[in-house]
Write a protein that holds these residues in place. Structure first.
Motif, PDB file in Angstrom:
ATOM      1  N   SER A 111       3.835  -4.197   4.496  1.00 17.36           N
ATOM      2  CA  SER A 111       4.512  -2.936   4.807  1.00 17.36           C
ATOM      3  C   SER A 111       3.977  -2.390   6.123  1.00 17.36           C
ATOM      4  CB  SER A 111       4.305  -1.913   3.684  1.00 17.36           C
ATOM      5  OG  SER A 111       2.949  -1.495   3.642  1.00 17.36           O
ATOM      6  N   ALA A 112       4.635  -1.329   6.580  1.00 18.73           N
ATOM      7  CA  ALA A 112       4.184  -0.576   7.752  1.00 18.73           C
ATOM      8  C   ALA A 112       4.495   0.894   7.487  1.00 18.73           C
ATOM      9  CB  ALA A 112       4.882  -1.063   9.012  1.00 18.73           C
ATOM     10  N   PRO A 163       0.840  -1.212   0.000  1.00 19.78           N
ATOM     11  CA  PRO A 163       0.000   0.000   0.000  1.00 19.78           C
ATOM     12  C   PRO A 163       0.867   1.251   0.000  1.00 19.78           C
ATOM     13  CG  PRO A 163       0.015  -1.023   2.172  1.00 19.78           C
ATOM     14  CD  PRO A 163       0.715  -1.985   1.250  1.00 19.78           C
ATOM     15  N   LEU A 164       0.386   2.291  -0.681  1.00 22.12           N
ATOM     16  CA  LEU A 164       1.152   3.542  -0.711  1.00 22.12           C
ATOM     17  C   LEU A 164       1.281   4.143   0.687  1.00 22.12           C
ATOM     18  CD1 LEU A 164      -0.256   5.335  -3.888  1.00 22.12           C
ATOM     19  CD2 LEU A 164       1.935   4.201  -3.621  1.00 22.12           C
ATOM     20  N   GLY A 165       0.162   4.173   1.413  1.00 21.26           N
ATOM     21  CA  GLY A 165       0.183   4.786   2.741  1.00 21.26           C
ATOM     22  C   GLY A 165       0.419   6.291   2.695  1.00 21.26           C
ATOM     23  N   LEU A 186      -4.148   4.207  -0.743  1.00 20.97           N
ATOM     24  CA  LEU A 186      -3.519   2.882  -0.689  1.00 20.97           C
ATOM     25  C   LEU A 186      -2.926   2.456  -2.024  1.00 20.97           C
ATOM     26  CD1 LEU A 186      -6.118   0.967   1.520  1.00 20.97           C
ATOM     27  CD2 LEU A 186      -4.025   2.143   2.225  1.00 20.97           C
ATOM     28  N   VAL A 187      -3.524   2.873  -3.139  1.00 25.18           N
ATOM     29  CA  VAL A 187      -2.998   2.525  -4.460  1.00 25.18           C
ATOM     30  C   VAL A 187      -2.925   3.788  -5.300  1.00 25.18           C
ATOM     31  CG1 VAL A 187      -3.815   0.147  -4.441  1.00 25.18           C
ATOM     32  CG2 VAL A 187      -5.309   1.937  -5.318  1.00 25.18           C
ATOM     33  N   LYS A 200      -8.757   3.631  -0.492  1.00 29.88           N
ATOM     34  CA  LYS A 200      -8.475   4.564   0.597  1.00 29.88           C
ATOM     35  C   LYS A 200      -8.664   3.884   1.948  1.00 29.88           C
ATOM     36  CE  LYS A 200      -9.599   8.837  -1.883  1.00 29.88           C
ATOM     37  NZ  LYS A 200      -8.183   9.283  -1.933  1.00 29.88           N
ATOM     38  N   MET A 201      -8.050   4.491   2.961  1.00 32.00           N
ATOM     39  CA  MET A 201      -8.185   4.026   4.336  1.00 32.00           C
ATOM     40  C   MET A 201      -8.433   5.231   5.233  1.00 32.00           C
ATOM     41  SD  MET A 201      -5.405   2.024   6.745  1.00 32.00           S
ATOM     42  CE  MET A 201      -4.235   3.369   6.594  1.00 32.00           C
ATOM     43  N   TYR A 202      -9.390   5.086   6.176  1.00 30.58           N
ATOM     44  CA  TYR A 202      -9.680   6.117   7.166  1.00 30.58           C
ATOM     45  C   TYR A 202      -9.303   5.581   8.547  1.00 30.58           C
ATOM     46  CZ  TYR A 202     -12.356   8.475   3.504  1.00 30.58           C
ATOM     47  OH  TYR A 202     -12.729   9.098   2.344  1.00 30.58           O
ATOM     48  N   VAL A 203      -8.623   6.402   9.348  1.00 29.68           N
ATOM     49  CA  VAL A 203      -8.142   5.995  10.673  1.00 29.68           C
ATOM     50  C   VAL A 203      -8.654   6.988  11.711  1.00 29.68           C
ATOM     51  CG1 VAL A 203      -6.126   5.466  12.082  1.00 29.68           C
ATOM     52  CG2 VAL A 203      -6.070   5.005   9.624  1.00 29.68           C
TER      53      VAL A 203
END
Length: 679
Positions: free
Chosen positions: A639-640, A408-410, A676-677, A660-663
């Protein structure tokens, strides 16, 4: 017609308390004529400060003396007690082999019949049921196994059908190849015959050309011979006249003969023969040269694919680590029978890419000046494990497979916080349609945010709801309420309370997840286990006990369910992930969670559609060290990343398109968004 057993089951179900889901104890009748346990109603009213029927969700008048003032249902209490006594026939119970006691309970964890002493000693940390109601648990487990086996049977039938279709397709390809070979033979013979005629014609033309040249020289030689003969004849006549002593008149004929003899004497004696006149042969330049691009649609010489090896030049590590678009360099090596190698120069080279979703596509490859090959740009659309193989004329080269792990791009793209967004302590995030739902522990609210992120898209969806974690299934929102020790099921359409999941053994619910069949899983932080409820809010099982071994838990946190309906648990106290298979009641895998060799406490968790696992975590050694750690479904580290994270990361959500990711971060009151991509 219903059997007596079915009738008995219906009677028992009508006597079940809608709050604790057990037969009513000291049942109280509400004004709406529904009933519930006295103790359950007292807890219910204490949390809500008013009397709302847990079954019809309608507010009722509460007597001045409280729940005690509601009328008792003596008839229901007596019937419930009689039926429970009737359910267990002690004449049918066997004795415990270890103790002088009857086997009156069944251990769900071990699937063994136990006596009361065994239940309180060797099975103290297990979940035990009365023998009279254990058949229901066994029947539900058997029903799930039967449904699973039916699904596998259908899956095997589909696989067999596919294999038969592949066999039929292969047969068709085989016969087509045979016809192509026969056509190739006929085509090749026709080409050879045409070439033979062409060569013979060229040979005939060359022969005629040489003969024509020779004929010209022969005519020249004949003319010379005739002129010489005539000259010699004239000379003889003059010589005879002179030798007789008679005077010879120099007439015109004599002068002409003399001139001709003089001319012949100065001319070459033989005609000139052309150079190469006798070189009539089958020249190498006339040999048969087969051109597949112009003369035929087949390849003349077979490509020795079994002698070609592929050497990837990107690095010595396998699989390849990829984040965004990437080219891959490789060398095609042709091995001879003597063991010698050389770089192969072959046409129609491509690379076939298999994505984690099972889709595949071809990308081009071109030969460079140094003899190596380079693929065109490969841009991954998903995170996870890809496979690539090299093909020549659409035929796969043996042992040319190369794995690629797309990370993932992150990339941190923004935060939702401050006055524009009305949450103070977000704890978890889920997606519903095109909205992001955020639970706010400080305000006891569930807020809705349009994924595009404009302020006009933020709204309050639920109020007076204490939510630690959430899960969405079939337009229902499941809210984990640790204060009420229950899971609340709300309809997302009419925003009404639909059902309450509660059990006496549930003390501190922390995470919640729902599988594709509607079964609910709840992590119990205090009892170190995962409870399982059916779609009617009936507890039907549990997984895990306190401990550090595989399958054991310490303070289980958030939960997720993958595409196989396996439960992924953030095992907070053991710094790891654990995966359970509820259908087979078995432990599957343990994945230690680390970042730079540091063990990490596991908090929020989610899986994408390819079953890659995302965990929000903080270091055991340093609580300020935060990270999002990502693993494939088989536990391979991807990955991290930590840039853009805020203090006390909690729940997280991967969007349905895996982009996408939401935290959520409780202490900072922030919801962060990550790509993420690559787009």
């Amino acid at each position: 017609m219903a059997t007596p057993q079915k009738k008995l089951e219906r009677i028992l179900e009508s006597l079940v308390c809608p709050i604790c889901q057990d037969p009513c104890k000291l049942p109280k009748i509400l004004p709406c004529n529904h009933m519930s346990c006295k103790s359950c109603l007292e807890s219910w009213v204490a949390v809500r400060t008013k009397l709302i029927c847990p079954q019809c969700n309608v507010e009722q008048a509460l007597p001045s003396s409280g729940v005690s003032g509601l009328p008792d249902n003596f008839f229901a209490r007596q019937i419930s007690q009689d039926l429970q006594d009737f359910a267990v026939d002690e004449d049918l119970l066997c004795e415990c082999e270890k103790h002088d006691e009857l086997v009156t309970r069944v251990c769900q964890t071990c699937l063994l019949g136990v006596c009361q002493v065994c239940a309180s000693e060797g099975h103290a940390n297990h979940h035990c049921f009365d023998a009279g109601s254990s058949w229901r648990f066994i029947q539900e487990r058997m029903d799930k196994l039967q449904a699973e086996l039916k699904g596998r049977k259908e899956e095997s039938r589909m696989v067999l059908t596919s294999l038969r279709q592949m066999k039929s397709f292969l047969d068709g390809k085989y016969h087509t190849a045979q016809r192509n070979i026969a056509a190739f033979k006929e085509n090749l013979l026709q080409k050879v015959q045409e070439l033979e005629e062409e060569l013979n014609d060229e040979l005939e033309n060359l022969y005629k050309e040489k003969v024509a040249e020779l004929q010209v020289e022969m005519e020249k030689a004949s003319d010379f011979e005739r002129n010489v003969h005539e000259g010699l004849t004239s000379y003889s006549q003059i010589e005879n006249a002179t030798s007789s002593g008679k005077p010879c008149a120099l007439n015109t004929a004599t002068v002409q003969s003399f001139s001709k003899l003089k001319q012949l004497s100065s001319a070459p004696f033989m005609p000139q023969v052309p150079k190469g006149f006798l070189n009539l042969e089958f020249k190498p330049g006339l040999q048969f040269k087969f051109n597949p691009g112009e003369d035929c649609q087949v390849t003349c010489l077979p490509i020795p694919l079994d002698k070609i090896e592929v050497e990837f030049l990107h690095s010595q590590n396998s699989p390849v680590q990829v984040k965004t678009h990437r080219k891959l360099q490789f060398r095609l090596i042709l091995k001879s029978s003597e063991g010698l190698t050389e770089d192969a120069d072959l046409p129609a080279v491509t690379a076939n890419i298999h994505s984690p979703t099972g889709q595949s596509k071809d990308i081009g490859a071109y030969r460079q000046s140094d003899g190596t090959y380079m693929t065109t740009f490969f841009t991954p659309a998903h995170v996870g494990r890809y496979k690539m193989e090299i093909r020549i004329f659409n035929i796969t080269v043996q042992n040319s497979q190369q794995e690629m792990l797309v990370q993932p791009l992150g990339t941190h793209v923004g935060d939702f916080s401050g006055m524009e967004y009305p949450w103070q302590s977000p704890s978890d995030i889920v997606q519903w349609n095109k909205q992001i739902l955020v639970s706010d522990l400080a305000k006891n609210q569930i807020l809705s945010l349009e994924m595009s992120g404009p302020r006009k898209g933020v709204s309050v969806m639920f109020s007076e709801v204490h939510s630690r974690s959430m899960s969405v299934y079939n337009d229902f929102l499941f809210i984990c309420d640790p204060e009420a020790n229950a899971i609340m099921k709300y309809s997302l359409h009419d925003k009404s309370l639909n059902l309450i999941y509660r059990h006496s053994s549930l003390e501190s619910p922390r995470g919640v997840a729902v599988d594709s069949k509607g079964y609910l899983y709840v992590s119990d932080w205090v009892n170190h286990c995962i409870l399982v409820f059916d779609e009617k809010a009936k507890m039907i099982g549990s997984h895990g006990t306190w401990g550090i071994s595989e399958g054991q838990l310490i303070n289980p946190n958030f939960l997720a369910v993958n595409s196989k309906d396996q439960v992924v648990v953030a095992d907070h106290g053991n710094h790891r992930l654990q995966i359970f298979d509820p259908v087979m009641d078995s432990f599957v895998k343990t994945i230690p969670v680390r970042e730079d060799e540091d063990s990490m406490y596991c908090c929020g968790i989610d899986v994408d559609t390819n079953d890659n696992i995302y965990i929000s975590a903080c270091s055991v050694e340093c609580s300020d060290k935060l990270a999002i750690v990502v693993y494939t479904k088989d536990g391979t580290f991807l990955s991290a990343f930590s840039q853009g994270l805020h203090d006390d990361v909690d729940g997280l959500c991967i969007t349905n398109n895996n982009c996408k990711m939401y935290v959520a971060a409780r202490d900072s009151g922030t919801v962060s968004c990550f790509d993420l991509v690559a787009n």
